[in-house]
Design a protein around this motif. Structure first.
Motif, PDB file in Angstrom:
ATOM      1  N   SER A  64      35.695 -94.740  80.644  1.00  0.00           N
ATOM      2  CA  SER A  64      36.900 -94.408  79.870  1.00  0.00           C
ATOM      3  C   SER A  64      38.163 -94.634  80.700  1.00  0.00           C
ATOM      4  O   SER A  64      39.161 -95.162  80.198  1.00  0.00           O
ATOM      5  CB  SER A  64      36.827 -92.960  79.398  1.00  0.00           C
ATOM      6  N   LEU A  65      38.121 -94.228  81.973  1.00  0.00           N
ATOM      7  CA  LEU A  65      39.286 -94.434  82.842  1.00  0.00           C
ATOM      8  C   LEU A  65      39.578 -95.919  83.034  1.00  0.00           C
ATOM      9  O   LEU A  65      40.748 -96.323  83.127  1.00  0.00           O
ATOM     10  CB  LEU A  65      39.050 -93.762  84.192  1.00  0.00           C
ATOM     11  N   GLN A  66      38.543 -96.728  83.080  1.00  0.00           N
ATOM     12  CA  GLN A  66      38.757 -98.171  83.227  1.00  0.00           C
ATOM     13  C   GLN A  66      39.470 -98.741  82.001  1.00  0.00           C
ATOM     14  O   GLN A  66      40.418 -99.524  82.131  1.00  0.00           O
ATOM     15  CB  GLN A  66      37.414 -98.874  83.429  1.00  0.00           C
ATOM     16  N   ARG A  67      39.033 -98.346  80.819  1.00  0.00           N
ATOM     17  CA  ARG A  67      39.697 -98.822  79.599  1.00  0.00           C
ATOM     18  C   ARG A  67      41.147 -98.337  79.537  1.00  0.00           C
ATOM     19  O   ARG A  67      42.049 -99.093  79.166  1.00  0.00           O
ATOM     20  CB  ARG A  67      38.929 -98.335  78.365  1.00  0.00           C
ATOM     21  N   VAL A  68      41.351 -97.083  79.903  1.00  0.00           N
ATOM     22  CA  VAL A  68      42.716 -96.542  79.906  1.00  0.00           C
ATOM     23  C   VAL A  68      43.584 -97.293  80.907  1.00  0.00           C
ATOM     24  O   VAL A  68      44.741 -97.627  80.624  1.00  0.00           O
ATOM     25  CB  VAL A  68      42.689 -95.035  80.224  1.00  0.00           C
TER      26      VAL A  68
ATOM     27  N   ILE B  17      42.130-103.525  63.273  1.00  0.00           N
ATOM     28  CA  ILE B  17      42.795-104.790  63.587  1.00  0.00           C
ATOM     29  C   ILE B  17      42.247-105.364  64.882  1.00  0.00           C
ATOM     30  O   ILE B  17      41.995-106.575  65.007  1.00  0.00           O
ATOM     31  CB  ILE B  17      44.316-104.594  63.679  1.00  0.00           C
ATOM     32  N   GLY B  18      42.036-104.490  65.873  1.00  0.00           N
ATOM     33  CA  GLY B  18      41.470-104.937  67.140  1.00  0.00           C
ATOM     34  C   GLY B  18      40.061-105.465  66.983  1.00  0.00           C
ATOM     35  O   GLY B  18      39.688-106.486  67.580  1.00  0.00           O
ATOM     36  N   LEU B  19      39.255-104.776  66.173  1.00  0.00           N
ATOM     37  CA  LEU B  19      37.890-105.252  65.932  1.00  0.00           C
ATOM     38  C   LEU B  19      37.891-106.582  65.207  1.00  0.00           C
ATOM     39  O   LEU B  19      37.054-107.462  65.485  1.00  0.00           O
ATOM     40  CB  LEU B  19      37.121-104.208  65.115  1.00  0.00           C
TER      41      LEU B  19
ATOM     42  N   ILE C  88      40.711-101.061  74.042  1.00  0.00           N
ATOM     43  CA  ILE C  88      41.837-101.327  74.949  1.00  0.00           C
ATOM     44  C   ILE C  88      43.096-101.656  74.158  1.00  0.00           C
ATOM     45  O   ILE C  88      44.204-101.236  74.511  1.00  0.00           O
ATOM     46  CB  ILE C  88      41.466-102.467  75.920  1.00  0.00           C
ATOM     47  N   TRP C  89      42.937-102.396  73.072  1.00  0.00           N
ATOM     48  CA  TRP C  89      44.066-102.725  72.204  1.00  0.00           C
ATOM     49  C   TRP C  89      44.691-101.451  71.623  1.00  0.00           C
ATOM     50  O   TRP C  89      45.926-101.330  71.559  1.00  0.00           O
ATOM     51  CB  TRP C  89      43.596-103.659  71.094  1.00  0.00           C
ATOM     52  N   SER C  90      43.857-100.494  71.203  1.00  0.00           N
ATOM     53  CA  SER C  90      44.387 -99.243  70.656  1.00  0.00           C
ATOM     54  C   SER C  90      45.175 -98.471  71.710  1.00  0.00           C
ATOM     55  O   SER C  90      46.227 -97.890  71.412  1.00  0.00           O
ATOM     56  CB  SER C  90      43.235 -98.380  70.124  1.00  0.00           C
TER      57      SER C  90
ATOM     58  N   VAL D 115      43.807 -91.033  72.985  1.00  0.00           N
ATOM     59  CA  VAL D 115      43.337 -92.056  72.059  1.00  0.00           C
ATOM     60  C   VAL D 115      41.972 -92.594  72.448  1.00  0.00           C
ATOM     61  O   VAL D 115      41.125 -92.867  71.590  1.00  0.00           O
ATOM     62  CB  VAL D 115      44.369 -93.202  71.977  1.00  0.00           C
ATOM     63  N   ILE D 116      41.711 -92.733  73.750  1.00  0.00           N
ATOM     64  CA  ILE D 116      40.462 -93.366  74.177  1.00  0.00           C
ATOM     65  C   ILE D 116      39.257 -92.559  73.719  1.00  0.00           C
ATOM     66  O   ILE D 116      38.203 -93.115  73.360  1.00  0.00           O
ATOM     67  CB  ILE D 116      40.449 -93.566  75.713  1.00  0.00           C
ATOM     68  N   VAL D 117      39.379 -91.236  73.685  1.00  0.00           N
ATOM     69  CA  VAL D 117      38.249 -90.403  73.256  1.00  0.00           C
ATOM     70  C   VAL D 117      37.917 -90.679  71.792  1.00  0.00           C
ATOM     71  O   VAL D 117      36.752 -90.895  71.427  1.00  0.00           O
ATOM     72  CB  VAL D 117      38.565 -88.914  73.476  1.00  0.00           C
ATOM     73  N   ALA D 118      38.937 -90.704  70.936  1.00  0.00           N
ATOM     74  CA  ALA D 118      38.699 -90.968  69.518  1.00  0.00           C
ATOM     75  C   ALA D 118      38.233 -92.400  69.294  1.00  0.00           C
ATOM     76  O   ALA D 118      37.353 -92.648  68.454  1.00  0.00           O
ATOM     77  CB  ALA D 118      39.983 -90.694  68.734  1.00  0.00           C
ATOM     78  N   ALA D 119      38.812 -93.363  70.021  1.00  0.00           N
ATOM     79  CA  ALA D 119      38.420 -94.761  69.847  1.00  0.00           C
ATOM     80  C   ALA D 119      36.967 -94.986  70.244  1.00  0.00           C
ATOM     81  O   ALA D 119      36.230 -95.718  69.568  1.00  0.00           O
ATOM     82  CB  ALA D 119      39.347 -95.661  70.661  1.00  0.00           C
TER      83      ALA D 119
END
Length: 305
Positions: free
Chosen positions: A114-118, A164-166, A177-179, A244-248
């Motif tokens: 998760s930290l990497q995506r953030v 949209i990202g998907l 990552i887009w979100s 956001v990353i948690v929900a995504a």
């Protein structure tokens, strides 16, 4: 004649007595003054009040939270008690980096994913948002051009951008990552632009008189003045990105703390869900405190407070 001498002698004795009394009074007054005027050293009084004011309120707050949690767990058998959750946490963090396949990994790997995506989404937002904020704040034409777009898109929920990202990236990881990117960019743009617009006009007049180039105006005048505003935008952005990353990840799946929470819910492991909530809060707090420390290093004393 003898009477006169006797009177004079008595007068002399009386004067001597009075003089002695005066000298005694003066000595006592000097001694009193010496006692009163003893030097007072700073820090001689040691008080535990600041320590207690700093430590006791958080402790009482945690105790209150645990008591409320315990009462809820007694009323609702589906909620594990603090003792049961603590036992599960000790077992969970005994080996946080185990790996039994792509869908069964320790909580440590999920947090790192998760930290990497953030980090990627937040970094891209900073690369785009901060320069764009400088340009919007610097030039009125760009401000009038982008303000309606920002006002329209800023209130949109970050998760609304996930489909949209998907659709565009055809994969869950870039979509997440887009979100993060799209939700992190707005605080950076807005705060940076506001900081540029609040730079005193006298500074810009001096720059015109000295015929400074645009690069020197940005680096010597705008950047030092805008830095506190910019760092505020960065702090707001990192907090939003971590939310956001948690929900995504709950929607996209894969390795990540959000997917881990959703997976534990499917397993009806409520204790692990509560542990994940605490971990998410701690990580978010650490990220914010790191940025607060950076802000204190690079900003003036009146901005630190």
């Amino acid at each position: 004649m003898s009477a006169i001498m006797h009177t004079a002698e008595n007068t002399t004795i009386a004067a001597s007595v009075e003089t002695g009394k005066s000298e005694s009074v003066m000595k006592n007054a000097a001694a009193s003054a010496t006692v009163v005027e003893k030097p007072k050293f700073k820090g001689s009084k040691f008080s535990l009040r600041p320590f207690f004011l700093a430590v006791l309120p958080p402790i009482f707050g945690l105790i209150f939270l645990i008591l409320v949690w315990e009462i809820i767990s007694v009323k609702n058998s589906g909620i594990p008690s603090p003792a049961v959750t603590l036992k599960s946490a000790m077992e969970l963090f005994a080996d946080p980096f185990y790996s039994n396949g792509p869908n069964d990994q320790g909580i440590g790997w999920n947090i790192l994913a998760s930290l990497q995506r953030v980090g990627v989404g937040f970094g891209l937002a900073a690369l785009v948002g901060i320069p764009l904020g400088f340009m919007i704040g610097r030039f009125k034409f760009l401000s009038g051009m982008f303000n309606p777009i920002i006002s329209l898109l800023k209130p949109v929920s970050p998760l609304a951008w996930l489909p949209i990202g998907l659709l565009v990236f055809k994969a869950a990881d870039p979509a997440a990552i887009w979100s993060i990117f799209i939700c992190s960019i707005w605080p950076m743009i807005i705060n940076t632009a506001v900081g540029v617009q609040r730079v005193p006009q006298d500074y810009m007049n001096v720059a015109k008189v000295l015929n400074l180039s645009e690069w020197k105006i940005v680096t010597k005048i705008l950047f030092p003045s805008v830095l506190p505003y910019m760092l505020t935008g960065v702090r707001l952005a990192i907090g939003t990105a971590w939310l956001v990353i948690v929900a995504a990840e709950m929607l996209t799946g894969g390795v990540g703390i959000g997917f881990w929470v959703w997976d534990e819910w499917n397993n009806l492991n409520v204790a692990h869900i509560i542990i994940a909530i605490v971990v998410i809060g701690i990580v978010g707090l650490v990220l914010e405190q790191i940025l607060v420390g950076i802000a204190r290093i690079f900003t003036y004393e009146d901005v630190k407070n």
